[in-house]
Structures are given as structure tokens and as C-alpha cells.
Design a protein around this motif. Structure first.
Motif, mmCIF file in Angstrom:
data_model
loop_
_atom_site.group_PDB
_atom_site.id
_atom_site.type_symbol
_atom_site.label_atom_id
_atom_site.label_comp_id
_atom_site.label_asym_id
_atom_site.label_seq_id
_atom_site.Cartn_x
_atom_site.Cartn_y
_atom_site.Cartn_z
ATOM 1 N N TYR A 257 -98.471 52.462 30.118
ATOM 2 C CA TYR A 257 -97.490 53.258 29.383
ATOM 3 C C TYR A 257 -96.861 52.394 28.294
ATOM 4 O O TYR A 257 -96.851 51.158 28.389
ATOM 5 N N GLU B 157 -89.994 55.147 31.291
ATOM 6 C CA GLU B 157 -89.610 56.379 31.995
ATOM 7 C C GLU B 157 -90.771 57.039 32.737
ATOM 8 O O GLU B 157 -90.640 57.367 33.937
ATOM 9 N N PRO B 158 -91.918 57.287 32.089
ATOM 10 C CA PRO B 158 -93.023 57.911 32.845
ATOM 11 C C PRO B 158 -93.550 57.033 33.966
ATOM 12 O O PRO B 158 -94.020 57.540 34.986
ATOM 13 N N LEU C 55 -91.727 55.167 35.887
ATOM 14 C CA LEU C 55 -90.808 55.317 37.013
ATOM 15 C C LEU C 55 -90.994 56.652 37.719
ATOM 16 O O LEU C 55 -90.589 56.814 38.877
ATOM 17 N N ASP C 56 -91.589 57.635 37.036
ATOM 18 C CA ASP C 56 -91.898 58.924 37.660
ATOM 19 C C ASP C 56 -93.166 58.867 38.500
ATOM 20 O O ASP C 56 -93.457 59.812 39.250
ATOM 21 N N ASN C 57 -93.923 57.787 38.376
ATOM 22 C CA ASN C 57 -95.176 57.627 39.109
ATOM 23 C C ASN C 57 -94.859 57.316 40.577
ATOM 24 O O ASN C 57 -94.264 56.287 40.893
ATOM 25 N N ARG C 58 -95.251 58.199 41.474
ATOM 26 C CA ARG C 58 -94.915 58.038 42.892
ATOM 27 C C ARG C 58 -95.638 56.854 43.523
ATOM 28 O O ARG C 58 -95.248 56.389 44.602
ATOM 29 N N ALA D 13 -84.325 55.390 40.048
ATOM 30 C CA ALA D 13 -85.588 55.994 40.486
ATOM 31 C C ALA D 13 -86.006 55.509 41.874
ATOM 32 O O ALA D 13 -87.072 55.897 42.375
ATOM 33 N N LYS E 232 -86.690 52.327 42.804
ATOM 34 C CA LYS E 232 -87.692 51.253 42.755
ATOM 35 C C LYS E 232 -87.021 49.893 42.953
ATOM 36 O O LYS E 232 -85.982 49.612 42.352
#
Length: 339
Positions: free
Chosen positions: A56, A60-61, A63-66, A90, A92
Motif C-alpha cells: 500500500y 489506512e487500508p 490497518l483494515d487488513n484483518r 485499529a 494493532k
């Protein structure tokens, strides 16, 4: 949480890739699952080098990755706070490279966010994981040299600073970029905080910076008194040309302990003409390779076992506090007293 921690590397530079290669190939309990770098080419290159599918150009995207359980922050310092707070929100866990942040307020925000979201915040002071430094620490704790009187710590590097590092307002200067490790080392060996500091600095080797960045310094010394009554001395330099130089001396009531050397390895060359030479230490990446690995392993096992960090956000904050005091001393040419 899964028994293998998914790591997202944020910042695909030299330090970041050291951590990433450790997690990817040397620590079975971890796996790099994503890379973030604002430079698309750097992000793609690092992802390919690490064998990672996801990359990336913004955090932001990622941190959305599970699949991401934890982040390694290895960006320029002024980005640390925003990334760390977002990562905490998030859920993490965080391993943050030094220096922790630009000022104490940013450090406080990072610590508060991590505590509120019940995530771990580790600071990457890898010298605490180096076998020689740890042996010296055990000797101090055992009373081998009596009570500590003075800690002297030196770090000098061969690299020419990047342009952004010339701007003290963006980098906090070599006291932050280079000597954060020395300040933490002094706190660790003395088990005391800095009470007052006096620093002087100058630009001796980087003439290209003098016009646009008159406050930049490539050489600094700082003397300090500590809350436990001990004394301290920091010696820092960049662009020294001769190699990488990291040494510490702990003087006690009954003796002295020294750690570090100028040379790399144990090979000595004797050649025609009566010359005796030893290879110089070229890089911190050579000297502290095993320490980085031990640090990264500790990060992962601490998360899996629910243990608190060995090097915490508070440790990072106290170093930033000393850096700020040292830079104030340089600019205002006076002793600065810390609360």
C-alpha cells in the motif's frame, strides 16, 4: 489471536527491511503480510523482496487488513505519532523505531492510545538486546564495579544525512537520529533519569547544509547529571567517513566496563612494509544484526504471551525529552534542567 503474528511493515527503508527480513525468514511465530510506503516503487520492490502479496502507499487500508496483527513503524520521525495512534485505534500492536516522536506531547498521545486500546507499544532500542550490552548490564547489576559513577556513550556513523535530516525542525538533529540509542543506554545502565544537560555542537563535515540549514550539526557532545547522582557523557557524529563506531564505558566505584570496538571481526592483517591492519566496522547493520533479531523475537513472543514490553513507550518518551533539552542547550548555549 493466531499463533503466528501478521506483521505490516510501514516504511520500506534500511531499518524497516532489517525487521521485515527477520520476521519473514527467521522468526517462525511471525509473517510479513503487508508493506506500506508512500513511494509506490519502494513499496512494490519491498513486497517483492519479501514475497508479500499486499502493498500500500498509505497506512489506512493496511490497518483494515484483518491479517495484520501488528505494525513496524520505520518512517521518518514526524510520521510516528499519527501512524501509531491509528494502529492502536485499529487494535494493532506496535514496534516503533527510534526516535519515538518529535516531542513529549506526541509520545504521550502514542502511549495513551496504546493503553486505551489494550495494544502493546514497543520501542526499538536494539542495544538492550545485544549480547555484549546485556552481559555488561548483568555485571553492573551484580555489583562487579560497585555503584555506577559515570556512563559515557559514543555513536558515530559514516552516512551522509538525507536532506530532511538537515532540518532540525523535522528531524530533531543527530541527537535524535543518532544519539537516541546513547541516551537510552545511559538510562539503562544508570537506572536513573537525566536531571540537567549541557550540549555543544557544530557542522564540520556537511558544508552543503550550511547555507539553507544553519542550525544543522554533524558533531555533538553532551554532558549530563542524573537523578541518581551519576554523571553522563554523549558523543555523537555523522558522516565521519571512517566507519560505524558504537561504544559505551561504565565507570563504577570499583572498576570500569567497556563495550564495543572500532574494528569488525577478529582478523588482523600483517603485510609487507610493517603494516598491521584490521577491517573497520562498516555499518550498524553488521554490528547489531543479532540484536535486531533478538528484539524482533521479543516483540512477537511478548504479544503471544501477553507480556509487557521490555522497552516501553515511557522509555521512548524519556529519550525524546532529553533530545529536546539537548537541542535547547545547543541553541541557547546554557545548561537545561529537566523536570
Amino acid at each position: 489471536m493466531a499463533q503466528q503474528i501478521g506483521i505490516c511493515l510501514v516504511g520500506a527503508g534500511r531499518a524497516g527491511l532489517i525487521h521485515a527480513h527477520n520476521f519473514q525468514g527467521k522468526i517462525p511465530q511471525a509473517k510479513v503480510v503487508a508493506v506500506v510506503d508512500p513511494n509506490q516503487e519502494a513499496a512494490e520492490k519491498a513486497a517483492k523482496e519479501l514475497g508479500v502479496d499486499r502493498w500500500y502507499t498509505s497506512v489506512e487500508p493496511a490497518l483494515d487488513n484483518r491479517a495484520v496483527d501488528a505494525v513496524v513503524i520505520a518512517t521518518p520521525t514526524w510520521h510516528h505519532k499519527a501512524i501509531a495512534v491509528a494502529a492502536s485505534e485499529a487494535g494493532k500492536h506496535i514496534l516503533c523505531e527510534k526516535p519515538m516522536a518529535m516531542d513529549e506531547e506526541e509520545c504521550d498521545a502514542m502511549i495513551e492510545a496504546a493503553e486505551r486500546n489494550n495494544v502493546q507499544l514497543h520501542l526499538a532500542f536494539m542495544r538492550r538486546f545485544d549480547s555484549s550490552f546485556r552481559q555488561a548490564k548483568k555485571m553492573v547489576e551484580s555489583g562487579e564495579i560497585g555503584d555506577v559513577v559515570l556512563v559515557k556513550s559514543t555513536t558515530r556513523g559514516p552516512s551522509i544525512p538525507q536532506r530532511w535530516q538537515y532540518d532540525i525542525a523535522q528531524s530533531n538533529g543527530p541527537l535524535a537520529e543518532v544519539n537516541s540509542h546513547d541516551i537510552d543506554t545511559i538510562r539503562w545502565f544508570s537506572e536513573s533519569e537525566f536531571k540537567s544537560v549541557y550540549a555543544i555542537a557544530g557542522n564540520y563535515r556537511c558544508p552543503e547544509a550550511k547555507g539553507e540549514f544553519p542550525d544543522f550539526y554533524d558533531n555533538v557532545i553532551m554532558i549530563a547529571s542524573l537523578t541518581g547522582g551519576q554523571q553522563a557523557f554523549v558523543d555523537g557524529a555523522v558522516s565521519v567517513k571512517y566507519g560505524y563506531d558504537a561504544r559505551v564505558e561504565i565507570l563504577g566505584e570499583k572498576g570500569v566496563i567497556t563495550v564495543g570496538q572500532h574494528h569488525e571481526g577478529s582478523v588482523v592483517i600483517c603485510s609487507q612494509g610493517s603494516n598491521v591492519t584490521r577491517p573497520v566496522m562498516k555499518s550498524w547493520r553488521n554490528l547489531f544484526a543479532e540484536a535486531y533479531l533478538a528484539e524482533d523475537l521479543n516483540f512477537v513472543t511478548s504479544i503471544l504471551e501477553g507480556r509487557p514490553p521490555l522497552v516501553s513507550g515511557v522509555d521512548g518518551k524519556m529519550v525524546v525529552k532529553v533530545v529536546q533539552a539537548g537541542n535547547t542547550s545547543i541553541l541557547e548555549k546554557r545548561i537545561v534542567h529537566l523536570e
